[in-house]
Design a protein around this motif. Structure first.
Motif, short mmCIF file in Angstrom:
data_model
loop_
_atom_site.label_atom_id
_atom_site.label_comp_id
_atom_site.label_asym_id
_atom_site.label_seq_id
_atom_site.Cartn_x
_atom_site.Cartn_y
_atom_site.Cartn_z
N VAL A 368 0.86 -1.19 0.00
CA VAL A 368 0.00 0.00 0.00
C VAL A 368 0.89 1.24 0.00
O VAL A 368 1.73 1.43 0.89
CB VAL A 368 -0.93 0.00 1.23
N VAL A 381 -7.08 3.85 -2.77
CA VAL A 381 -5.68 3.90 -2.35
C VAL A 381 -4.83 3.32 -3.48
O VAL A 381 -5.28 2.47 -4.25
CB VAL A 381 -5.44 3.09 -1.04
N ILE A 383 -1.72 1.12 -4.84
CA ILE A 383 -1.01 -0.07 -4.40
C ILE A 383 0.02 -0.46 -5.45
O ILE A 383 -0.01 0.01 -6.59
CB ILE A 383 -1.98 -1.26 -4.15
N ARG A 395 -10.47 1.08 -1.04
CA ARG A 395 -9.83 0.72 0.22
C ARG A 395 -10.55 -0.43 0.93
O ARG A 395 -9.91 -1.27 1.57
CB ARG A 395 -9.80 1.96 1.14
N LEU A 398 -9.42 -4.17 0.67
CA LEU A 398 -8.14 -4.59 1.23
C LEU A 398 -8.30 -4.89 2.71
O LEU A 398 -9.11 -4.26 3.41
CB LEU A 398 -7.08 -3.49 1.04
N THR A 400 -5.81 -5.15 6.06
CA THR A 400 -4.46 -4.86 6.52
C THR A 400 -4.46 -4.77 8.03
O THR A 400 -5.44 -4.35 8.65
CB THR A 400 -3.92 -3.57 5.91
N TRP A 407 -5.53 6.96 6.17
CA TRP A 407 -6.75 6.14 6.02
C TRP A 407 -7.79 6.59 7.05
O TRP A 407 -7.48 6.91 8.17
CB TRP A 407 -6.40 4.66 6.22
#
Length: 407
Positions: A368, A381, A383, A395, A398, A400, A407
């Motif tokens: 990211v 976002v 990547i 976003r 994903l 994470t 974010w």
């Protein structure tokens, strides 16, 4: 006074034809005094190996060496099936009951020659094994070990072979003979292979297994014949059977006391162990690892600090370099995690109408980047994939463990 015509006068051995003399010398009991003597002589003829015994030993020995080189259990079974009928081993039991020294020596020599063929073929196949990367030596360790299961297999094979040999006068007990060959001859092939292949196992254990197994088979063969009603004919019968029993008992005592090495299965070397995933620095690309979708994905970020030593040269020489430590930004990793679908696409720009750059499956790990944008009512976002492709993705697609800045 002349003898009746029905009882011909036996000629001296030196006056007999050559073929008749050879047959007389091969007989277990040259003079048949009763039906048991004649039956033992018939068993002796059926347990005398021919040329096919040694040819089969050569073929099975070569297959044994190849099986050990490839560490293939299927080829080990094939080698046992190709092994010759264990006639001379069964003949040692017949010689024990008959008390025939000559037949015992012939059977013993034939068994040793067959075993020597296995040992030499194993030695020949072990030499080229040094030139190749071996798959392992699990099958070799099995054949070199002396354990209760091997003795049980040999015992059952010997008893069944002896019983079938007595009961069936027109068919050889080939199936039960396979068990005897596996426990007797294949360990000798393993000994020869271990001698020249350089495998760190006690190759001589195969010879010990063969010699102990040979005495066990001869003893059980003689005992089985006695149980079937064939009594020992003379004092040598008891002497031979007692010698078999002495060898077996002595070997078992040495084995149980730890005198014979116990071979364990080889441990995996560091090269064979599963390797942990390599750490990924900011300047390198991660290797994608496909995985099943998970409700709670787990991503382990890695921080790598790169220290760069930059010596400063001035007009005045100095021995003290100036160390400059440049910390790299912490990379953030995420996993593609789309519920209700197999994956997602990344686009060239933020927005659902932008061109598709690449498709990614669920579970693929991406890096990211710090760029974040809002378009079409969603947060996008930027990547980077493992092969260096960069693009934009929503976003929420994903997962994470460490949120990216912004974010």
């Amino acid at each position: 006074m002349s003898l009746p015509a029905s009882e011909p006068i036996p000629l001296p051995e030196e006056e007999l034809p050559p073929a008749r003399r050879r047959r007389l010398r091969r007989m277990v009991i040259p003079e048949h005094h009763d039906e048991q003597s004649a039956f033992l002589d018939d068993l002796g003829e059926r347990t005398t190996p021919g040329a096919e015994f040694f040819l089969s030993a050569l073929l099975a020995g070569l297959v044994t060496g190849i099986a050990l080189m490839l560490d293939s259990p299927a080829l080990v079974v094939l080698a046992a099936l190709l092994a010759p009928f264990m006639a001379p081993v069964l003949g040692m039991g017949v010689a024990g009951v008959a008390g025939s020294t000559g037949f015992l020596l012939r059977s013993l020599v034939s068994a040793l020659i067959g075993g020597l063929i296995f040992f030499l073929t194993g030695t020949l196949t072990g030499i080229p094994a040094r030139l190749f990367v071996l798959n392992g030596w699990v099958q070799l360790s099995y054949l070199l070990r002396l354990d209760g299961f091997s003795l049980l297999l040999l015992s059952l094979g010997t008893v069944f072979s002896t019983v079938l040999l007595v009961r069936s006068t027109h068919q050889r007990p080939l199936v039960s003979s396979v068990a005897m060959a596996y426990a007797l001859f294949l360990p000798l092939g393993a000994a020869g292979y271990g001698l020249t292949s350089g495998v760190p196992l006690p190759w001589y254990n195969g010879m010990v297994v063969f010699l102990i197994g040979l005495a066990v088979a001869a003893l059980l063969g003689a005992i089985t014949l006695v149980i079937l009603g064939l009594r020992p004919l003379n004092g040598l019968s008891y002497l031979f059977t007692g010698a078999y029993m002495t060898i077996v008992v002595t070997a078992l005592v040495i084995w149980l006391s730890g005198g014979i090495p116990t071979i364990q299965l080889p441990e995996m070397t560091p090269a064979q162990l599963p390797q942990a995933p390599a750490q990924v620095s900011a300047g390198s690309q991660p290797s994608p690892t496909p995985a099943e979708p998970s409700a709670t994905p787990s991503v382990s970020p890695t921080v790598t600090l790169t220290a760069t030593a930059t010596p400063t040269r001035t007009l005045i020489p100095t021995n003290t370099p100036t160390m400059t430590v440049t910390p790299q930004p912490t990379p953030v990793w995420a996993r593609i995690n789309v519920k209700g679908s197999n994956g997602a696409v990344i686009r060239a720009e933020p927005g659902y109408n932008a061109a598709i750059v690449k498709s990614l499956l669920n579970g693929i790990i991406v890096e990211v980047l710090s760029d974040v944008a809002t378009a079409d009512g969603a947060t996008w976002v930027k990547i980077r994939t493992a092969d260096g492709v960069e693009g934009w993705i929503v976003r929420n697609l994903l997962a994470t463990a460490t949120p990216a800045p912004g974010w």
